[in-house]
Write a protein that holds these residues in place. Structure first.
Motif, PDB file in Angstrom:
ATOM      1  N   GLU A 147      -7.903  -6.810   8.820  1.00  0.00           N
ATOM      2  CA  GLU A 147      -6.847  -6.667   7.810  1.00  0.00           C
ATOM      3  C   GLU A 147      -7.309  -7.244   6.475  1.00  0.00           C
ATOM      4  O   GLU A 147      -8.102  -8.177   6.437  1.00  0.00           O
ATOM      5  CB  GLU A 147      -5.613  -7.478   8.243  1.00  0.00           C
ATOM      6  CG  GLU A 147      -4.599  -6.716   9.066  1.00  0.00           C
ATOM      7  CD  GLU A 147      -3.758  -5.758   8.242  1.00  0.00           C
ATOM      8  OE1 GLU A 147      -3.869  -5.767   6.994  1.00  0.00           O
ATOM      9  OE2 GLU A 147      -2.997  -4.985   8.833  1.00  0.00           O
ATOM     10  N   ASN A 148      -6.750  -6.732   5.379  1.00  0.00           N
ATOM     11  CA  ASN A 148      -7.083  -7.318   4.081  1.00  0.00           C
ATOM     12  C   ASN A 148      -5.902  -8.037   3.427  1.00  0.00           C
ATOM     13  O   ASN A 148      -6.081  -8.691   2.415  1.00  0.00           O
ATOM     14  CB  ASN A 148      -7.550  -6.226   3.111  1.00  0.00           C
ATOM     15  CG  ASN A 148      -6.400  -5.363   2.646  1.00  0.00           C
ATOM     16  OD1 ASN A 148      -5.695  -4.792   3.468  1.00  0.00           O
ATOM     17  ND2 ASN A 148      -6.189  -5.298   1.351  1.00  0.00           N
ATOM     18  N   ALA A 149      -4.690  -7.895   3.999  1.00  0.00           N
ATOM     19  CA  ALA A 149      -3.510  -8.376   3.272  1.00  0.00           C
ATOM     20  C   ALA A 149      -2.676  -9.330   4.120  1.00  0.00           C
ATOM     21  O   ALA A 149      -2.638  -9.217   5.343  1.00  0.00           O
ATOM     22  CB  ALA A 149      -2.651  -7.191   2.842  1.00  0.00           C
ATOM     23  N   ASP A 185      -5.530   0.931   4.108  1.00  0.00           N
ATOM     24  CA  ASP A 185      -5.609   0.710   2.653  1.00  0.00           C
ATOM     25  C   ASP A 185      -6.122  -0.682   2.341  1.00  0.00           C
ATOM     26  O   ASP A 185      -5.594  -1.678   2.833  1.00  0.00           O
ATOM     27  CB  ASP A 185      -4.228   0.908   2.019  1.00  0.00           C
ATOM     28  CG  ASP A 185      -3.802   2.366   2.044  1.00  0.00           C
ATOM     29  OD1 ASP A 185      -4.431   3.165   1.331  1.00  0.00           O
ATOM     30  OD2 ASP A 185      -2.871   2.701   2.794  1.00  0.00           O
ATOM     31  N   GLY A 186      -7.157  -0.748   1.537  1.00  0.00           N
ATOM     32  CA  GLY A 186      -7.740  -2.042   1.190  1.00  0.00           C
ATOM     33  C   GLY A 186      -8.710  -2.552   2.238  1.00  0.00           C
ATOM     34  O   GLY A 186      -9.355  -3.583   2.046  1.00  0.00           O
ATOM     35  N   THR A 187      -8.805  -1.848   3.373  1.00  0.00           N
ATOM     36  CA  THR A 187      -9.744  -2.233   4.431  1.00  0.00           C
ATOM     37  C   THR A 187     -10.777  -1.121   4.632  1.00  0.00           C
ATOM     38  O   THR A 187     -11.978  -1.351   4.467  1.00  0.00           O
ATOM     39  CB  THR A 187      -8.986  -2.525   5.745  1.00  0.00           C
ATOM     40  OG1 THR A 187      -8.112  -3.643   5.526  1.00  0.00           O
ATOM     41  CG2 THR A 187      -9.945  -2.869   6.875  1.00  0.00           C
ATOM     42  N   ASP A 194      -6.727  -1.821   9.879  1.00  0.00           N
ATOM     43  CA  ASP A 194      -5.872  -1.410   8.771  1.00  0.00           C
ATOM     44  C   ASP A 194      -6.616  -0.379   7.893  1.00  0.00           C
ATOM     45  O   ASP A 194      -7.843  -0.298   7.929  1.00  0.00           O
ATOM     46  CB  ASP A 194      -5.542  -2.691   7.981  1.00  0.00           C
ATOM     47  CG  ASP A 194      -4.918  -2.417   6.656  1.00  0.00           C
ATOM     48  OD1 ASP A 194      -3.849  -1.783   6.640  1.00  0.00           O
ATOM     49  OD2 ASP A 194      -5.494  -2.826   5.628  1.00  0.00           O
ATOM     50  N   GLU A 218       1.584  -4.994   0.367  1.00  0.00           N
ATOM     51  CA  GLU A 218       0.724  -4.118   1.132  1.00  0.00           C
ATOM     52  C   GLU A 218       0.963  -4.272   2.624  1.00  0.00           C
ATOM     53  O   GLU A 218       0.994  -5.390   3.129  1.00  0.00           O
ATOM     54  CB  GLU A 218      -0.719  -4.497   0.806  1.00  0.00           C
ATOM     55  CG  GLU A 218      -1.672  -3.422   1.089  1.00  0.00           C
ATOM     56  CD  GLU A 218      -3.084  -3.921   0.989  1.00  0.00           C
ATOM     57  OE1 GLU A 218      -3.366  -4.843   0.206  1.00  0.00           O
ATOM     58  OE2 GLU A 218      -3.898  -3.381   1.733  1.00  0.00           O
TER      59      GLU A 218
END
Ligand code: CA
Length: 257
Positions: free
Chosen positions: A197-199, A39-41, A37, A73
Motif C-alpha cells: 500500500e502507499n496510503a 493507485d499510487g502503488t 493496491d 486515497e
C-alpha cells in the motif's frame, strides 16, 4: 552499510509482527499471496486523481486543496463525496448526487490522465511471481481507464478474477473489508499474505485485516503518516521496495508465527 540497515529493518519488522500475532502455529509462515493496491502503488496515478477531484469539487463552490485528496486515497468515490459534503454542507450526499459527482470526477480523470506504471512496480510483481506468490489487486477504484489496461501492463498478473475493486465492497478502505475479501479470493489466511500500500487509509485497512502490511511511500504524504497508520515496514520508493523484496520474503518465510 545501507544494505545491513535495511536488512535489520526487515528482520525487526517481521519480529514485531510475529509477536503481535495471537494465532500461533507450529508451521512455517509461507507467503502465498500479495494483496496489492493500484493507485499510487502500481500506477503513478495519484496526481491526476487529486487534480480531477479538486476540479470537480471546486466547480461546486466547495473549497479544497489538491493535496488533501492524497490523504483520502483508498476511500470509495461515494465516501470521499460524503466527506466533502459533510464539511461544506453539513450533510451526506444523496445517492444520486454522489453518483453524478463521482462520474464527473472520473470523466476529468480519464480526460487528463497520463498515469504511467510506477517505476519499480513491474520488478516487484515479477519478484512475487518468481516466488510463487499470487498477486491480487485490491483497489477502492472502479475507474475503467486503469482497470482496463492493468492486466496487459502487468503481463497477465491481474486478470479480472483476481481483483477486489469498488464494485466488490460496501465499505472500502480504511475498513478491513477489501483485504478480507481479497484473502477469501486468494484462499489464504492473513499470515499467508502481504499487503502492499502507499496510503494511510489503505494501510489501516490491511493492518485491520491482520496482514503484514508494507507501506511504500510514493507521493507527498510524510513517511511518519504511513508508520502512524500501522505499517509493519515502510520503504521510501517503489524501486527501493522492489530491490529489498527478495530479502523481506526470505525473512517472512523463515519466521514461525
Ligand atoms: Ca493507493
Amino acid at each position: 552499510m545501507a544494505n545491513s540497515c535495511i536488512d535489520n529493518t526487515n528482520a525487526t519488522a517481521v519480529d514485531n509482527f510475529a509477536k503481535n500475532i495471537s494465532h500461533k502455529t507450529a508451521n512455517q509462515t509461507r507467503i502465498k499471496a500479495a494483496l496489492i493496491d493500484m493507485d499510487g502503488t502500481l500506477y503513478d496515478s495519484m496526481p491526476w486523481h487529486a487534480r480531477a477531484w479538486h476540479k470537480m469539487i471546486t466547480e461546486l463552490g466547495v473549497e479544497a486543496t489538491v493535496e488533501e485528496f492524497f490523504e483520502y486515497e483508498g476511500m470509495t468515490g461515494k465516501a470521499t463525496v460524503n466527506l466533502l459534503f459533510e464539511r461544506a454542507f453539513g450533510r451526506q450526499a444523496t445517492d444520486e448526487e454522489a453518483k453524478d459527482l463521482y462520474a464527473r470526477k472520473s470523466l476529468y480523470f480519464q480526460t487528463d490522465n497520463k498515469a504511467r506504471i510506477m517505476p519499480g512496480a513491474l520488478d516487484m510483481v515479477n519478484t512475487l511471481i518468481a516466488n510463487n506468490i499470487l498477486p491480487v489487486l485490491v483497489t477502492g477504484s472502479g475507474q475503467a481507464s486503469l482497470l482496463d489496461r492493468i492486466n496487459n501492463d502487468f503481463h497477465g498478473a491481474f486478470p479480472p478474477e483476481r481483483r477486489i475493486t469498488a464494485h466488490d465492497v460496501s465499505k472500502g478502505k480504511p475498513d478491513p473489508e477489501p483485504y478480507l475479501k481479497a484473502l477469501k479470493l486468494a484462499g489464504v489466511d492473513p499470515k499467508e499474505a502481504i499487503v502492499v500500500e502507499n496510503a494511510p487509509l489503505g494501510i489501516i485497512s490491511g493492518v485491520a485485516a491482520g496482514i503484514f502490511t508494507i507501506g511504500v511511500n510514493t507521493g507527498p504524504i510524510p513517511r511518519h503518516k504511513l508508520i502512524d497508520a500501522g505499517a509493519n515496514i515502510v520503504f521510501d520508493s517503489m524501486p527501493q521496495f522492489a530491490e529489498k523484496l527478495p530479502d523481506l520474503l526470505l525473512e517472512l518465510n523463515k519466521k514461525t508465527f
